[in-house]
Write an enzyme that holds these catalytic residues in place. Structure first.
Site, PDB file in Angstrom:
ATOM      1  N   GLU A 193       8.834   1.278  11.657  1.00 43.57           N
ATOM      2  CA  GLU A 193       9.932   2.558  11.909  1.00 43.57           C
ATOM      3  C   GLU A 193       9.310   3.855  11.342  1.00 43.57           C
ATOM      4  O   GLU A 193       8.395   4.278  10.215  1.00 43.57           O
ATOM      5  CB  GLU A 193      10.611   2.176  10.037  1.00 43.57           C
ATOM      6  CG  GLU A 193      11.934   3.261  10.617  1.00 43.57           C
ATOM      7  CD  GLU A 193      11.885   4.159   9.587  1.00 43.57           C
ATOM      8  OE1 GLU A 193      11.776   5.288  10.543  1.00 43.57           O
ATOM      9  OE2 GLU A 193      11.977   4.321   8.140  1.00 43.57           O
ATOM     10  N   LYS A 222       1.324  -1.407  -0.022  1.00 47.37           N
ATOM     11  CA  LYS A 222       0.401   0.157  -0.198  1.00 47.37           C
ATOM     12  C   LYS A 222       0.840   1.474  -0.134  1.00 47.37           C
ATOM     13  O   LYS A 222       1.830   1.368   0.859  1.00 47.37           O
ATOM     14  CB  LYS A 222      -0.865   0.272   1.412  1.00 47.37           C
ATOM     15  CG  LYS A 222      -1.963   1.170   1.197  1.00 47.37           C
ATOM     16  CD  LYS A 222      -2.259   2.186   2.413  1.00 47.37           C
ATOM     17  CE  LYS A 222      -2.873   3.156   2.056  1.00 47.37           C
ATOM     18  NZ  LYS A 222      -2.580   3.970   1.155  1.00 47.37           N
ATOM     19  N   GLY A 265       6.318   4.847   8.866  1.00 46.36           N
ATOM     20  CA  GLY A 265       5.380   6.377   8.790  1.00 46.36           C
ATOM     21  C   GLY A 265       5.654   6.344  10.332  1.00 46.36           C
ATOM     22  O   GLY A 265       6.581   6.561  10.950  1.00 46.36           O
ATOM     23  N   SER A 266       3.903   7.481   9.806  1.00 43.30           N
ATOM     24  CA  SER A 266       4.570   8.368  11.700  1.00 43.30           C
ATOM     25  C   SER A 266       3.935   7.579  12.882  1.00 43.30           C
ATOM     26  O   SER A 266       3.747   6.860  12.927  1.00 43.30           O
ATOM     27  CB  SER A 266       3.409   9.110  11.530  1.00 43.30           C
ATOM     28  OG  SER A 266       2.115   8.525  11.793  1.00 43.30           O
ATOM     29  N   THR A 267       4.730   7.936  14.093  1.00 46.61           N
ATOM     30  CA  THR A 267       4.691   7.451  15.267  1.00 46.61           C
ATOM     31  C   THR A 267       2.945   6.668  15.692  1.00 46.61           C
ATOM     32  O   THR A 267       2.514   5.937  15.920  1.00 46.61           O
ATOM     33  CB  THR A 267       5.519   8.017  16.357  1.00 46.61           C
ATOM     34  OG1 THR A 267       6.405   8.040  16.115  1.00 46.61           O
ATOM     35  CG2 THR A 267       4.824   6.978  17.550  1.00 46.61           C
ATOM     36  N   GLU A 308       8.585  16.260  15.594  1.00 45.58           N
ATOM     37  CA  GLU A 308       9.087  15.867  14.382  1.00 45.58           C
ATOM     38  C   GLU A 308       8.356  16.619  13.024  1.00 45.58           C
ATOM     39  O   GLU A 308       6.971  16.743  13.348  1.00 45.58           O
ATOM     40  CB  GLU A 308       8.743  14.420  13.926  1.00 45.58           C
ATOM     41  CG  GLU A 308       9.249  14.347  12.301  1.00 45.58           C
ATOM     42  CD  GLU A 308       9.256  12.452  12.077  1.00 45.58           C
ATOM     43  OE1 GLU A 308       9.891  12.177  11.600  1.00 45.58           O
ATOM     44  OE2 GLU A 308       8.153  12.531  12.759  1.00 45.58           O
ATOM     45  N   CYS A 358      12.184  10.637   7.502  1.00 48.74           N
ATOM     46  CA  CYS A 358      12.304   9.892   9.069  1.00 48.74           C
ATOM     47  C   CYS A 358      13.437  10.891   9.824  1.00 48.74           C
ATOM     48  O   CYS A 358      13.787  10.465  11.336  1.00 48.74           O
ATOM     49  CB  CYS A 358      11.806   8.592   9.697  1.00 48.74           C
ATOM     50  SG  CYS A 358      13.078   7.342   8.376  1.00 48.74           S
ATOM     51  N   GLY A 367       1.737   4.320  13.539  1.00 47.03           N
ATOM     52  CA  GLY A 367       2.538   2.676  13.846  1.00 47.03           C
ATOM     53  C   GLY A 367       1.495   2.407  15.146  1.00 47.03           C
ATOM     54  O   GLY A 367       1.146   1.215  15.343  1.00 47.03           O
TER      55      GLY A 367
END
Length: 502
Positions: free
Chosen positions: A271, A195, A248-250, A405, A306, A253
């Site tokens: 990650e 995706k 991607g973003s935390t 971030e 990142c 995640g």
């Protein structure tokens, strides 16, 4: 006089863009697939704010068909049952096809997310091809094990493909990170559902077409397009996906971790975010190089990285001199039309993201941060999606500038007085993805690198990366590693088979 080539001319790429095909459907079971709901989403070129294509937005029912296709392919053995040498041959052909179509793939990367065309052409596309080839060459050189048992027993430890893998990849390096996931997952014999981000789906779709051309059986690589909160959520909640790997973003995640708990307890490898520290000690003998690399570390790919070195720590005795050098180096990084081969920075990925980055700069200044360079939005050809390289003094660790971030060319800097303070400032953070240390004292470099909490510590450089070494982080930067042979750990199970002899 240096002779210009077509590739060094912006008009070459602009003409190529006019003729470029943008795939607007998903690919399931080797065939084009449109969402049953007929829903679409729009992909915008951030350098022009013009629509590139309306792409099919798959929903849970479409995702289910993709998973069933991948499961059938895996169970059939059409790929999973092939020898490592046979899988290797197909993946090497795919790598060659990526290079053969490098101009097209580079253009798709650039216009969908704003990356400078030369970076896409000379870094991203050949990098993706290299990763695919590296895993192809690796898979027939990995051996299983025999355990040390008594003579009346034989115990083998073998690696087996997990089955169906979902790979959810971001928009900042669409092709590269797809290759990071696909290389080891496919080489190991899995079926993969990829995706891509809704901002940058085109290179992944073209990659799937090239994979079919290379001989990958239908259903072994399906590409599902759609929004993260629809298509991505459907993957996370699906009960017949064995492994989900995500970059991607935390925040997202954490959502995938929850989805795994709510569904079939699939393995999830993450990650996520980063806010990497770059520590400059006074005993660094080449401050010009350190300043050059500090500028590179925050400006490359528009700072949309990142592992970008977005927190700068400079020893107080050299602080003023280093900042002067850094400001000079930053001035060389200025946004430009990404199709200009001379460009080193393009626009932010979208108007919305540009506004988010500018809001972060404004909030930092309102909170007391001192602006040392940049800080302005720039319009090019009437489009204001560009941001100057920005340097701000973070007056405290508690500032959002230091903690959050931003994912843009925004560098926060603080002075430190001694080694322990530098280590504490670097480690006192929710993220632990990467860090850099600049010192010509070998003892200090070893000592500080060992004490930094980061997945990768670069000494006298920034953001060191290669397919031969693992990449990933600790804390809320995630867990699990992309790249290197260790990546196979995510996509294979260990099986013990015990033979009792008589």
């Amino acid at each position: 006089m240096r002779r210009r080539t077509p590739l060094s001319d912006i008009t070459y790429w602009q003409n190529k863009l006019r003729d470029q095909r943008f795939i607007s459907h998903a690919i399931i079971d080797g065939q084009p697939w449109l969402a049953a709901s007929k829903k679409t989403f729009t992909v915008i070129n951030p350098a022009t704010n013009r629509e590139l294509a309306a792409v099919s937005a798959l929903q849970a029912e479409d995702v289910d068909l993709a998973v069933k296709s991948a499961r059938r392919a895996f169970a059939s053995g059409s790929w999973s049952g092939r020898s490592p040498q046979e899988r290797k041959a197909v993946l090497l052909k795919l790598s060659a096809l990526i290079l053969q179509h490098r101009e097209e793939l580079a253009l798709l990367e650039s216009v969908s997310m704003g990356k400078p065309i030369n970076d896409a052409l000379h870094i991203d596309v050949p990098g993706a091809a290299h990763v695919i080839a590296w895993y192809a060459e690796s898979v027939d050189k990995i051996y299983d094990q025999i355990a040390p048992t008594a003579k009346n027993a034989l115990a083998t430890i073998t690696r087996e493909a997990c089955g169906v893998v979902a790979a959810v990849v971001p928009w900042n390096f669409p092709l590269d990170i797809a290759a990071w996931k696909l290389g080891p997952a496919l080489a190991a014999g899995n079926s993969v559902i990829l995706k891509p981000s809704e901002n940058s789906p085109f290179s992944a779709l073209r990659l799937a077409e090239l994979a079919l051309e290379a001989g990958l059986p239908a259903g072994v690589l399906n590409v599902v397009t759609g929004l993260g909160n629809e298509t991505g959520t459907a993957l996370g909640l699906h009960n017949d996906i064995d492994v989900l790997t995500f970059t991607g973003s935390t925040t997202v995640g954490k959502a995938f971790m929850q989805y795994a708990a709510q569904s079939n307890l699939k393995q999830v490898w993450l990650e996520c975010g980063g806010k990497s520290a770059n520590i400059i000690f006074a005993d660094c003998q080449d401050l010009d190089l350190a300043a050059e690399k500090a500028a590179f570390g925050i400006c490359f790919n528009q700072g949309e990285v990142c592992s970008a070195n977005s927190r700068l720590l400079v020893e107080r005795s050299i602080y003023s001199a280093f900042i002067d050098k850094l400001r000079q180096k930053l001035s060389a990084w200025q946004p430009a039309n990404p199709l200009d081969p001379a460009a080193t920075m393009g626009p932010m990925v979208s108007a919305a993201h540009q506004q988010k980055v500018m809001a972060a700069i404004a909030a930092a200044r309102e909170a007391g941060a001192t602006l040392l360079a940049g800080g302005e939005a720039i319009a090019i050809d009437g489009v204001a999606n560009y941001v100057q390289p920005t340097l701000l003094v973070a007056e405290s660790e508690e500032m959002a500038l230091w903690q959050q971030e931003i994912f843009g060319p925004v560098l926060a800097v603080r002075a430190f007085d001694d080694e322990q303070q530098a280590i504490d400032l670097a480690n006192n953070h929710i993220y632990a993805l990467a860090a850099s240390v600049w010192s010509d004292d070998l003892h200090r470099a070893h000592r500080v690198a060992a004490l930094l909490n980061a997945g990768t510590v670069s000494v006298n450089t920034v953001d060191a990366l290669d397919v031969t070494v693992p990449f990933g982080g600790n804390k809320q930067s995630g867990f699990g590693r992309d790249l290197s042979l260790h990546a196979f750990d995510k996509f294979t199970h260990l099986k013990t088979t015990w033979f009792q002899l008589r």
